[in-house]
Write a protein that holds these residues in place. Structure first.
Motif, PDB file in Angstrom:
ATOM      1  N   LEU A   1       4.979  40.041   2.749  1.00  0.00           N
ATOM      2  CA  LEU A   1       3.705  39.982   2.038  1.00  0.00           C
ATOM      3  C   LEU A   1       3.868  39.403   0.638  1.00  0.00           C
ATOM      4  O   LEU A   1       3.014  38.633   0.166  1.00  0.00           O
ATOM      5  N   ALA A   2       4.964  39.719  -0.042  1.00  0.00           N
ATOM      6  CA  ALA A   2       5.189  39.176  -1.383  1.00  0.00           C
ATOM      7  C   ALA A   2       5.413  37.671  -1.329  1.00  0.00           C
ATOM      8  O   ALA A   2       4.898  36.921  -2.165  1.00  0.00           O
ATOM      9  N   GLU A   3       6.179  37.213  -0.348  1.00  0.00           N
ATOM     10  CA  GLU A   3       6.403  35.777  -0.202  1.00  0.00           C
ATOM     11  C   GLU A   3       5.095  35.048   0.057  1.00  0.00           C
ATOM     12  O   GLU A   3       4.812  34.003  -0.558  1.00  0.00           O
ATOM     13  N   MET A   4       4.293  35.571   0.967  1.00  0.00           N
ATOM     14  CA  MET A   4       3.027  34.924   1.292  1.00  0.00           C
ATOM     15  C   MET A   4       2.051  34.983   0.124  1.00  0.00           C
ATOM     16  O   MET A   4       1.303  34.029  -0.129  1.00  0.00           O
ATOM     17  N   THR A   5       2.041  36.079  -0.625  1.00  0.00           N
ATOM     18  CA  THR A   5       1.164  36.177  -1.796  1.00  0.00           C
ATOM     19  C   THR A   5       1.538  35.128  -2.834  1.00  0.00           C
ATOM     20  O   THR A   5       0.663  34.470  -3.418  1.00  0.00           O
ATOM     21  N   ALA A   6       2.828  34.939  -3.055  1.00  0.00           N
ATOM     22  CA  ALA A   6       3.277  33.903  -3.994  1.00  0.00           C
ATOM     23  C   ALA A   6       2.874  32.520  -3.499  1.00  0.00           C
ATOM     24  O   ALA A   6       2.462  31.657  -4.288  1.00  0.00           O
ATOM     25  N   TYR A   7       2.976  32.298  -2.197  1.00  0.00           N
ATOM     26  CA  TYR A   7       2.572  31.016  -1.606  1.00  0.00           C
ATOM     27  C   TYR A   7       1.083  30.763  -1.831  1.00  0.00           C
ATOM     28  O   TYR A   7       0.676  29.677  -2.249  1.00  0.00           O
ATOM     29  N   LEU A   8       0.267  31.775  -1.554  1.00  0.00           N
ATOM     30  CA  LEU A   8      -1.181  31.618  -1.742  1.00  0.00           C
ATOM     31  C   LEU A   8      -1.534  31.447  -3.214  1.00  0.00           C
ATOM     32  O   LEU A   8      -2.433  30.665  -3.564  1.00  0.00           O
ATOM     33  N   ASN A   9      -0.843  32.170  -4.074  1.00  0.00           N
ATOM     34  CA  ASN A   9      -1.142  32.107  -5.508  1.00  0.00           C
ATOM     35  C   ASN A   9      -0.949  30.700  -6.055  1.00  0.00           C
ATOM     36  O   ASN A   9      -1.706  30.245  -6.916  1.00  0.00           O
ATOM     37  N   GLN A  10       0.055  29.997  -5.550  1.00  0.00           N
ATOM     38  CA  GLN A  10       0.348  28.659  -6.057  1.00  0.00           C
ATOM     39  C   GLN A  10      -0.393  27.555  -5.316  1.00  0.00           C
ATOM     40  O   GLN A  10      -0.673  26.503  -5.888  1.00  0.00           O
ATOM     41  N   ASN A  11      -0.730  27.786  -4.056  1.00  0.00           N
ATOM     42  CA  ASN A  11      -1.299  26.718  -3.244  1.00  0.00           C
ATOM     43  C   ASN A  11      -2.791  26.853  -2.968  1.00  0.00           C
ATOM     44  O   ASN A  11      -3.423  25.858  -2.587  1.00  0.00           O
ATOM     45  N   HIS A  12      -3.353  28.056  -3.150  1.00  0.00           N
ATOM     46  CA  HIS A  12      -4.755  28.253  -2.799  1.00  0.00           C
ATOM     47  C   HIS A  12      -5.522  29.049  -3.850  1.00  0.00           C
ATOM     48  O   HIS A  12      -6.586  29.579  -3.551  1.00  0.00           O
ATOM     49  N   ASN A  13      -4.999  29.137  -5.059  1.00  0.00           N
ATOM     50  CA  ASN A  13      -5.661  29.909  -6.111  1.00  0.00           C
ATOM     51  C   ASN A  13      -5.936  28.977  -7.287  1.00  0.00           C
ATOM     52  O   ASN A  13      -5.001  28.495  -7.939  1.00  0.00           O
ATOM     53  N   GLU A  14      -7.209  28.715  -7.565  1.00  0.00           N
ATOM     54  CA  GLU A  14      -7.568  27.794  -8.647  1.00  0.00           C
ATOM     55  C   GLU A  14      -7.102  28.302 -10.007  1.00  0.00           C
ATOM     56  O   GLU A  14      -6.825  27.509 -10.913  1.00  0.00           O
ATOM     57  N   ASN A  15      -7.036  29.623 -10.156  1.00  0.00           N
ATOM     58  CA  ASN A  15      -6.548  30.227 -11.401  1.00  0.00           C
ATOM     59  C   ASN A  15      -5.399  31.171 -11.056  1.00  0.00           C
ATOM     60  O   ASN A  15      -5.595  32.387 -10.972  1.00  0.00           O
ATOM     61  N   PRO A  16      -4.202  30.639 -10.822  1.00  0.00           N
ATOM     62  CA  PRO A  16      -3.084  31.504 -10.412  1.00  0.00           C
ATOM     63  C   PRO A  16      -2.904  32.677 -11.366  1.00  0.00           C
ATOM     64  O   PRO A  16      -2.938  32.515 -12.589  1.00  0.00           O
ATOM     65  N   CYS A  17      -2.729  33.840 -10.783  1.00  0.00           N
ATOM     66  CA  CYS A  17      -2.550  35.031 -11.611  1.00  0.00           C
ATOM     67  C   CYS A  17      -1.101  35.125 -12.083  1.00  0.00           C
ATOM     68  O   CYS A  17      -0.204  34.446 -11.575  1.00  0.00           O
ATOM     69  N   ASP A  18      -0.875  35.980 -13.054  1.00  0.00           N
ATOM     70  CA  ASP A  18       0.470  36.317 -13.519  1.00  0.00           C
ATOM     71  C   ASP A  18       1.045  37.289 -12.497  1.00  0.00           C
ATOM     72  O   ASP A  18       0.757  38.478 -12.522  1.00  0.00           O
ATOM     73  N   LEU A  19       1.835  36.763 -11.558  1.00  0.00           N
ATOM     74  CA  LEU A  19       2.321  37.545 -10.422  1.00  0.00           C
ATOM     75  C   LEU A  19       3.792  37.901 -10.603  1.00  0.00           C
ATOM     76  O   LEU A  19       4.638  37.031 -10.797  1.00  0.00           O
ATOM     77  N   THR A  20       4.089  39.196 -10.522  1.00  0.00           N
ATOM     78  CA  THR A  20       5.460  39.687 -10.522  1.00  0.00           C
ATOM     79  C   THR A  20       5.744  40.318  -9.168  1.00  0.00           C
ATOM     80  O   THR A  20       4.951  41.131  -8.682  1.00  0.00           O
ATOM     81  N   VAL A  21       6.847  39.937  -8.551  1.00  0.00           N
ATOM     82  CA  VAL A  21       7.235  40.484  -7.251  1.00  0.00           C
ATOM     83  C   VAL A  21       8.440  41.396  -7.429  1.00  0.00           C
ATOM     84  O   VAL A  21       9.414  41.028  -8.103  1.00  0.00           O
TER      85      VAL A  21
END
Length: 379
Positions: free
Chosen positions: A174-194
């Motif tokens: 889930l963390a890998e996929m969340t990072a993928y979505l954050n960079q590829n499908h999020n117009e305003n990428p959040c500050d994501l820590t895994v």
């Protein structure tokens, strides 16, 4: 033994959360090696100031049936509001996030595009990106492993059972996929820590992790259920029972009009890899055919390394459609949203072979495997 991200954070004395008002999206399926829930870890810690709790489909308690809306409420233990992300809205509102400084997400995913927890988190990272609220994702193993398989998602089919184009089985945590979505499908990428798992290796089976499998939703009771789900969830898009209201959801299929003995014999004659079928009679106590006697089959995984759930269950649907053309029914929109296109349903109606339907999946999945590489956390 694998140590999930929640325990890693606790071993660090929750230092990332010190002095912050914390939001937590989770449910009881997220547990430590000793079966302590992440909610309990946070609620019992003097180092964590819980200010908001958030529940996905099935609710914060993971007890509500599929598709049923969940009301927001207040947690009796902590007095903290529980905001439903499967009720009046499936996307957190600014008001829901007004009292938190950081959002923490920890939930046991299944690794299948249809399972809605991933898409709830996709909404969270989008809104948190817009509001400059950092997100911490506590990782867990993917219970169905590293396999990448199945169809993509056509751009005009986007729902909470698939918002963006990824394979049915994406093979990521889930963390890998969340990072993928954050960079590829999020117009305003959040500050994501895994916070990754410790001692986890990409090719591990769930059994090898040493972790307990706790049901993350009412109809995902066992690990074997998850192993069928990538294919058997497609039964939801038909008039057939997928076993809801029985003790074997997503392992069986049937209807009052089916001859289970004949169906099992025909499916076994296909000699599908890693699976055998047994005639099975059942009477659901809810959902499709509630209170009616049904006949069909139970699928038994005989060799996990060879089992192909999507191909297997497409064969099941196709065989029943061919043998019972007058009784078989589609839930067209839902099936198309699950499979990711309209072509497969049309191909089944036309009597096309499953191998022909799946032509092109291998190339698509190989391309996705290249796209996901920068986001993989484990060897």
């Amino acid at each position: 033994m694998v140590i999930p991200g929640s325990e890693v954070l606790a071993q660090q004395n929750f230092k990332l959360l010190h002095g912050k008002a914390v939001g937590l999206m989770t449910n009881p399926g997220a547990v430590t090696r000793t079966l302590r829930s992440t909610y309990d870890l946070f609620a019992a810690s003097d180092e964590v100031h819980l200010s908001g709790l958030y529940g996905p489909e099935h609710g914060f308690s993971a007890s509500v049936q599929d598709g049923q809306k969940v009301e927001s409420s207040v947690d009796a233990r902590t007095g903290v509001p529980i905001h439903s992300l499967y009720g009046a809205t499936m996307r957190p509102t600014p008001e829901m996030l007004a009292d938190i400084d950081v959002m923490v997400c920890d939930i046991q995913d299944i690794g299948v595009r249809y399972y809605t927890f991933l898409w709830t988190i996709s909404h969270i990272i989008e809104v948190c990106g817009e509001l400059n609220i950092p997100v911490i994702l506590l990782d867990r193993p993917n219970p169905i492993g590293d396999t990448v398989s199945g169809f993509g998602l056509d751009s005009d089919i986007s729902t909470l059972v698939g918002r963006y184009d990824i394979p049915i089985q994406h093979g990521m945590t889930l963390a890998e996929m969340t990072a993928y979505l954050n960079q590829n499908h999020n117009e305003n990428p959040c500050d994501l820590t895994v916070i990754p798992c410790e001692n986890y290796q990409r090719g591990m089976s769930w059994e090898a992790t040493g972790l307990h499998f706790v049901p993350p939703s009412p109809n995902m009771p066992h690990l074997v259920t998850a192993r069928h789900y990538a294919g058997s969830c497609l039964i939801e898009g038909t008039g057939l029972s997928e076993g809801r209201g029985t003790t074997l959801p997503f392992e069986i299929v049937g209807a009052p009009y089916i001859d289970g003995d004949a169906l099992a014999q025909e499916l076994n004659a296909l000699d599908l890899s890693g699976v055998r079928f047994r005639p099975h009679a059942f009477q659901p106590n809810m959902s499709k055919y509630a209170g009616e006697s049904c006949s069909g089959v139970q699928a038994h995984i005989s060799d996990l390394s060879e089992f192909r759930p999507i191909e297997t269950w497409l064969h099941v649907i196709s065989t029943i459609r061919r043998n019972y053309p007058d009784q078989f029914e589609w839930k067209e929109k839902h099936f198309d949203r699950l499979i990711g296109n309209v072509r497969v349903r049309q191909a089944i109606d036309a009597g096309e072979r499953v191998a022909e339907m799946m032509a092109g999946c291998d190339d698509y999945c190989a391309d996705f495997q290249q796209k996901r590489k920068p986001y993989l956390l484990y060897d």
